[in-house]
Design an enzyme around this catalytic site. Structure first.
Site, PDB file in Angstrom:
ATOM      1  N   LYS A   1       0.820  -1.200   0.000  1.00  0.00           N
ATOM      2  CA  LYS A   1       0.000   0.000   0.000  1.00  0.00           C
ATOM      3  C   LYS A   1       0.858   1.255   0.000  1.00  0.00           C
ATOM      4  CE  LYS A   1      -3.040  -2.271   3.283  1.00  0.00           C
ATOM      5  NZ  LYS A   1      -3.426  -2.189   4.723  1.00  0.00           N
TER       6      LYS A   1
ATOM      7  N   GLU B   1       7.753   2.183  -6.264  1.00  0.00           N
ATOM      8  CA  GLU B   1       7.919   1.753  -4.869  1.00  0.00           C
ATOM      9  C   GLU B   1       8.060   2.986  -3.980  1.00  0.00           C
ATOM     10  OE1 GLU B   1       7.304  -0.115  -2.675  1.00  0.00           O
ATOM     11  OE2 GLU B   1       8.807  -1.636  -2.268  1.00  0.00           O
TER      12      GLU B   1
ATOM     13  N   ASP C   1      14.754  -0.455   0.946  1.00  0.00           N
ATOM     14  CA  ASP C   1      15.488  -0.614   2.199  1.00  0.00           C
ATOM     15  C   ASP C   1      16.474  -1.771   2.006  1.00  0.00           C
ATOM     16  OD1 ASP C   1      16.072  -0.188   4.929  1.00  0.00           O
ATOM     17  OD2 ASP C   1      14.518  -1.576   5.571  1.00  0.00           O
TER      18      ASP C   1
ATOM     19  N   LYS D   1      17.335   3.915   0.783  1.00  0.00           N
ATOM     20  CA  LYS D   1      18.304   3.805   1.883  1.00  0.00           C
ATOM     21  C   LYS D   1      19.405   2.846   1.429  1.00  0.00           C
ATOM     22  CE  LYS D   1      14.988   3.994   5.795  1.00  0.00           C
ATOM     23  NZ  LYS D   1      14.351   3.130   6.830  1.00  0.00           N
TER      24      LYS D   1
ATOM     25  N   ASP E   1       3.976   3.844   6.326  1.00  0.00           N
ATOM     26  CA  ASP E   1       3.287   3.625   7.599  1.00  0.00           C
ATOM     27  C   ASP E   1       4.207   3.061   8.672  1.00  0.00           C
ATOM     28  OD1 ASP E   1       3.580   0.966   6.413  1.00  0.00           O
ATOM     29  OD2 ASP E   1       2.211   0.295   7.983  1.00  0.00           O
TER      30      ASP E   1
ATOM     31  N   ARG F   1      -0.030   6.962   7.136  1.00  0.00           N
ATOM     32  CA  ARG F   1       0.063   6.992   5.671  1.00  0.00           C
ATOM     33  C   ARG F   1      -0.481   8.290   5.094  1.00  0.00           C
ATOM     34  NH1 ARG F   1       1.492   1.814   3.876  1.00  0.00           N
ATOM     35  NH2 ARG F   1       0.561   0.041   4.965  1.00  0.00           N
TER      36      ARG F   1
HETATM   37  P1  IMP Z   1      12.817  -3.909   1.957  1.00  0.00           P
HETATM   38  O1  IMP Z   1      12.203  -5.178   1.492  1.00  0.00           O
HETATM   39  O2  IMP Z   1      13.665  -4.097   3.189  1.00  0.00           O
HETATM   40  O3  IMP Z   1      13.563  -3.154   0.872  1.00  0.00           O
HETATM   41  O4  IMP Z   1      11.670  -2.996   2.481  1.00  0.00           O
HETATM   42  C1  IMP Z   1      10.810  -2.431   1.642  1.00  0.00           C
HETATM   43  C2  IMP Z   1       9.493  -2.137   2.316  1.00  0.00           C
HETATM   44  O5  IMP Z   1       9.617  -1.977   3.732  1.00  0.00           O
HETATM   45  C3  IMP Z   1       8.999  -0.833   1.798  1.00  0.00           C
HETATM   46  O6  IMP Z   1       8.180  -1.017   0.673  1.00  0.00           O
HETATM   47  C4  IMP Z   1       8.245  -0.277   2.968  1.00  0.00           C
HETATM   48  O7  IMP Z   1       6.919  -0.747   2.943  1.00  0.00           O
HETATM   49  C5  IMP Z   1       8.935  -0.843   4.171  1.00  0.00           C
HETATM   50  N1  IMP Z   1       9.893   0.123   4.761  1.00  0.00           N
HETATM   51  C6  IMP Z   1      11.241   0.119   4.699  1.00  0.00           C
HETATM   52  N2  IMP Z   1      11.776   1.150   5.355  1.00  0.00           N
HETATM   53  C7  IMP Z   1      10.735   1.864   5.821  1.00  0.00           C
HETATM   54  C8  IMP Z   1      10.644   3.082   6.582  1.00  0.00           C
HETATM   55  O8  IMP Z   1      11.616   3.750   6.958  1.00  0.00           O
HETATM   56  N3  IMP Z   1       9.365   3.482   6.882  1.00  0.00           N
HETATM   57  C9  IMP Z   1       8.247   2.807   6.496  1.00  0.00           C
HETATM   58  N4  IMP Z   1       8.302   1.678   5.790  1.00  0.00           N
HETATM   59  C10 IMP Z   1       9.530   1.203   5.460  1.00  0.00           C
HETATM   60 MG    MG Z   2       5.962  -0.798   0.723  1.00  0.00          MG
END
Ligand code: IMP
Ligand code: MG
Length: 193
Positions: free
Chosen positions: A55, A112, A116, A144, A172, A178
């Site tokens: 979302k 996206e 992260d 990040k 969120d 959000r």
């Molecule tokens: P990844 O799989 O670790 O790259 O994380 C991606 C998902 O984690 C993103 O699409 C976000 O939904 C969530 N996410 C990562 N970092 C944050 C943050 O700082 N705040 C809120 N959601 C985050």
């Molecule tokens: Mg996300």
């Protein structure tokens, strides 16, 4: 009234990372970059399909598609890796995805909210692979890079974010925040408490 049953969202924010005006500028710039990147293909009759990763991307996506000055199709995917936590689980579940017929011969642009660890995008891209697409590219509002574990790079990127948990403009914490109009840093006491 004094009998408030919720904390105003602003009170949980330690710092505004991107205000409304800067968000508008970032989205307009990304819209121009994307328009330039796909113009020739669309003029040649090829399809551009822009995919919202639900979302967290929904607000960014809604603003961004209106800054892309080309005919395009909207599509939605749902991926989740975070529960009510600020640390990625690494296990990503896909609950909604475009059909193979929709993907065939399309230029797919994934939208996206934040990159992260990269695990979510790795899974999303694996679902879109080998479907006969013309191309698959990625646009993220926030990145990040210091946190990356999977080999994922954005083709279009809004802004680099520090290694802090951020909320608002779609992002969120436990489904809250959000609808904040800006991107802010969540006070650690909100999730450590
Ligand atoms: P990844 O799989 O670790 O790259 O994380 C991606 C998902 O984690 C993103 O699409 C976000 O939904 C969530 N996410 C990562 N970092 C944050 C943050 O700082 N705040 C809120 N959601 C985050
Ligand atoms: Mg996300």
């Amino acid at each position: 009234m004094s009998d408030m049953r919720y904390t105003p969202m602003d009170e949980d924010v330690s710092e505004v990372l991107i205000n409304e005006e800067e968000l508008r500028l970032i989205v307009a710039r990304l819209g121009r970059e994307i328009t330039n990147a796909y113009r020739a293909a669309v003029e040649a009759g090829e399809r551009l399909m822009v995919v919202c990763v639900l979302k967290g991307s929904v607000i960014f996506f809604s603003d961004l598609v209106r800054e892309i000055d080309l005919p395009l199709e909207l599509s939605f995917m749902q991926a989740s890796s975070y529960g009510k936590s600020t640390v990625s689980g690494g296990v990503v579940e896909i609950r909604l995805a475009p059909t193979d017929a929709q993907l065939k011969d399309a230029h797919v642009l994934i939208i996206e909210d934040i990159l992260d660890t990269g695990h979510t995008m790795h899974k999303v891209q694996s679902v879109l692979a080998d479907k006969g697409t013309k191309s698959v590219r990625l646009c993220t509002l926030l990145d990040k890079p210091s946190r990356r574990q999977a080999p994922i790079k954005a083709d279009f990127s809004g802004k680099e974010a520090p290694d802090l948990f951020v909320i608002g403009y779609g992002l969120d914490y436990g489904e809250k925040y959000r609808n904040l109009k800006y991107v802010g840093v969540l006070k650690p006491e909100v999730y450590e408490g």
